[in-house]
Design a protein around this motif. Structure first.
Motif, short mmCIF file in Angstrom:
data_model
loop_
_atom_site.label_atom_id
_atom_site.label_comp_id
_atom_site.label_asym_id
_atom_site.label_seq_id
_atom_site.Cartn_x
_atom_site.Cartn_y
_atom_site.Cartn_z
N ARG A 28 0.92 -0.88 0.30
CA ARG A 28 -0.04 0.20 0.02
C ARG A 28 0.59 1.62 -0.24
O ARG A 28 0.72 2.17 -0.70
CB ARG A 28 -0.71 -0.10 1.03
N VAL A 29 2.29 0.98 0.95
CA VAL A 29 2.58 2.47 0.55
C VAL A 29 3.05 3.03 -0.99
O VAL A 29 3.14 3.86 -1.32
CB VAL A 29 4.38 2.30 1.60
N ASP A 30 3.71 1.58 -1.40
CA ASP A 30 4.73 0.74 -2.43
C ASP A 30 3.44 2.41 -4.01
O ASP A 30 3.69 2.86 -4.53
CB ASP A 30 4.58 0.03 -2.68
N ALA A 31 2.10 1.99 -4.09
CA ALA A 31 1.07 2.11 -4.09
C ALA A 31 0.82 3.55 -3.87
O ALA A 31 0.54 4.08 -4.80
CB ALA A 31 -0.41 1.21 -4.14
N LEU A 32 0.46 3.87 -2.62
CA LEU A 32 0.38 5.17 -2.69
C LEU A 32 1.85 6.57 -2.88
O LEU A 32 1.51 7.40 -3.80
CB LEU A 32 0.14 5.58 -0.80
N MET A 33 3.13 5.77 -3.39
CA MET A 33 3.39 6.68 -4.01
C MET A 33 3.73 7.27 -5.07
O MET A 33 3.64 8.44 -6.17
CB MET A 33 5.13 6.19 -3.31
N VAL A 34 3.35 5.67 -6.14
CA VAL A 34 3.18 6.02 -7.19
C VAL A 34 2.21 6.64 -7.62
O VAL A 34 1.99 7.24 -8.64
CB VAL A 34 3.06 3.91 -8.03
N LEU A 35 0.70 6.14 -6.99
CA LEU A 35 -0.40 7.30 -7.04
C LEU A 35 -0.12 8.49 -7.08
O LEU A 35 -0.96 9.94 -7.74
CB LEU A 35 -1.44 6.94 -6.33
N CYS A 36 0.85 8.54 -5.47
CA CYS A 36 0.66 10.82 -4.99
C CYS A 36 1.87 10.89 -6.46
O CYS A 36 1.86 12.47 -6.41
CB CYS A 36 1.48 10.86 -4.11
N SER A 37 2.86 10.43 -6.31
CA SER A 37 3.91 11.18 -7.43
C SER A 37 3.30 11.15 -8.63
O SER A 37 3.35 12.06 -9.38
CB SER A 37 5.27 10.49 -7.90
N SER A 38 2.18 9.94 -9.89
CA SER A 38 1.77 10.65 -11.21
C SER A 38 0.71 11.15 -10.87
O SER A 38 0.69 12.35 -11.76
CB SER A 38 1.17 9.14 -10.96
N LYS A 39 0.55 11.93 -9.83
CA LYS A 39 -1.11 13.01 -9.73
C LYS A 39 -0.42 14.28 -9.24
O LYS A 39 -0.66 15.64 -8.88
CB LYS A 39 -1.71 12.85 -8.26
N LYS A 40 1.04 14.30 -9.42
CA LYS A 40 1.95 15.84 -8.95
C LYS A 40 1.76 16.26 -7.61
O LYS A 40 1.75 16.94 -7.02
CB LYS A 40 1.72 16.60 -9.91
N MET A 41 1.79 15.15 -6.56
CA MET A 41 1.93 15.97 -4.92
C MET A 41 2.98 15.36 -4.52
O MET A 41 2.67 16.67 -3.79
CB MET A 41 0.99 14.94 -4.42
N PHE A 42 3.32 15.18 -4.97
CA PHE A 42 5.18 15.47 -4.63
C PHE A 42 5.59 14.80 -5.81
O PHE A 42 4.89 14.38 -6.74
CB PHE A 42 5.70 14.62 -3.08
N THR A 43 7.07 15.47 -5.91
CA THR A 43 8.27 14.19 -6.33
C THR A 43 9.18 13.18 -5.92
O THR A 43 9.30 13.24 -4.54
CB THR A 43 9.65 15.00 -6.89
N VAL A 44 9.61 12.20 -7.15
CA VAL A 44 10.61 11.50 -6.17
C VAL A 44 11.50 11.73 -5.78
O VAL A 44 11.75 11.27 -4.61
CB VAL A 44 10.64 9.70 -7.39
N ASP A 45 12.07 12.72 -6.14
CA ASP A 45 12.84 13.29 -5.45
C ASP A 45 12.93 13.85 -4.43
O ASP A 45 14.13 14.16 -3.45
CB ASP A 45 13.79 14.59 -6.41
N GLU A 46 11.51 14.47 -3.80
CA GLU A 46 11.37 15.18 -2.80
C GLU A 46 11.20 13.73 -1.91
O GLU A 46 11.41 14.41 -0.45
CB GLU A 46 9.43 16.12 -2.83
N LEU A 47 10.33 13.09 -2.07
CA LEU A 47 10.27 12.04 -1.10
C LEU A 47 11.80 11.38 -0.83
O LEU A 47 11.64 10.79 0.29
CB LEU A 47 9.91 10.30 -2.19
N ARG A 48 13.34 11.26 -2.07
CA ARG A 48 14.76 11.01 -1.50
C ARG A 48 14.58 11.86 0.23
O ARG A 48 15.83 11.32 0.94
CB ARG A 48 15.01 10.75 -2.51
N LYS A 49 14.99 13.43 -0.34
CA LYS A 49 14.96 14.08 0.66
C LYS A 49 14.67 13.87 1.57
O LYS A 49 15.24 14.62 2.63
CB LYS A 49 14.58 15.23 -0.42
N GLY A 50 13.08 14.09 2.30
CA GLY A 50 12.59 12.93 3.39
C GLY A 50 13.52 12.29 3.99
O GLY A 50 13.59 12.28 4.93
N ILE A 51 13.59 11.18 3.31
CA ILE A 51 14.47 9.83 3.66
C ILE A 51 15.57 10.26 4.34
O ILE A 51 15.83 10.25 5.37
CB ILE A 51 14.39 8.87 2.54
N GLU A 52 16.07 10.63 2.99
CA GLU A 52 18.02 11.27 3.87
C GLU A 52 18.23 12.29 4.81
O GLU A 52 18.68 12.40 5.21
CB GLU A 52 18.69 12.23 2.50
#
Length: 106
Positions: A28-52
C-alpha cells in the motif's frame, strides 16, 4: 561531509539478494507513492530528500517502507494535501482498533 544515510563504501554486512513477500501495508505504501507522484502531489526527489533528512536514530530504527511513509506524509503535509491534524486524527483512530486489524486497514 557524509550524511548518515550515505553508506557508500562503508562496511554494512551482507546484502540479502533473495526475494521476499511484501506485507500488505508495504504494498500500500508503494502504491500510495506511485499514485501521489503520478498526480504531482510530490516528486520522487522530494521523497528521497525526506528520507535522507530523517534524523540518524529514526533512519536506523525505521524499515525501508517506514522511511517511505514518513517522507510521503511529510511531503503531503508540506504541500497542503493533508494537514497534521488529519494525520493525528487518523493515527488516533488506528490506535483504537483491535490489534489484529491495526496493520490491515488504513
Amino acid at each position: 561531509m557524509r550524511s548518515h544515510h550515505d553508506m557508500g563504501g562503508l562496511p554494512a554486512g551482507p546484502v540479502e539478494a533473495g526475494e521476499h513477500d511484501y506485507q500488505l501495508w508495504e504494498k500500500r505504501v508503494d502504491a500510495l507513492m506511485v499514485l501521489c507522484s503520478s498526480k504531482k502531489m510530490f516528486t520522487v526527489d522530494e521523497l528521497r530528500k525526506g528520507i535522507e533528512s530523517l534524523p540518524p536514530d529514526a533512519y536506523d530504527r525505521m524499515s525501508y517502507y517506514e522511511r517511505w511513509i514518513s517522507s510521503i506524509t511529510s511531503a503531503l503535509i508540506h504541500r497542503g494535501v493533508i494537514s497534521i491534524d488529519e494525520v493525528r486524527a487518523k493515527l488516533a483512530d488506528i490506535e483504537k482498533r483491535p490489534p489484529e486489524t491495526a496493520g490491515e486497514k488504513a
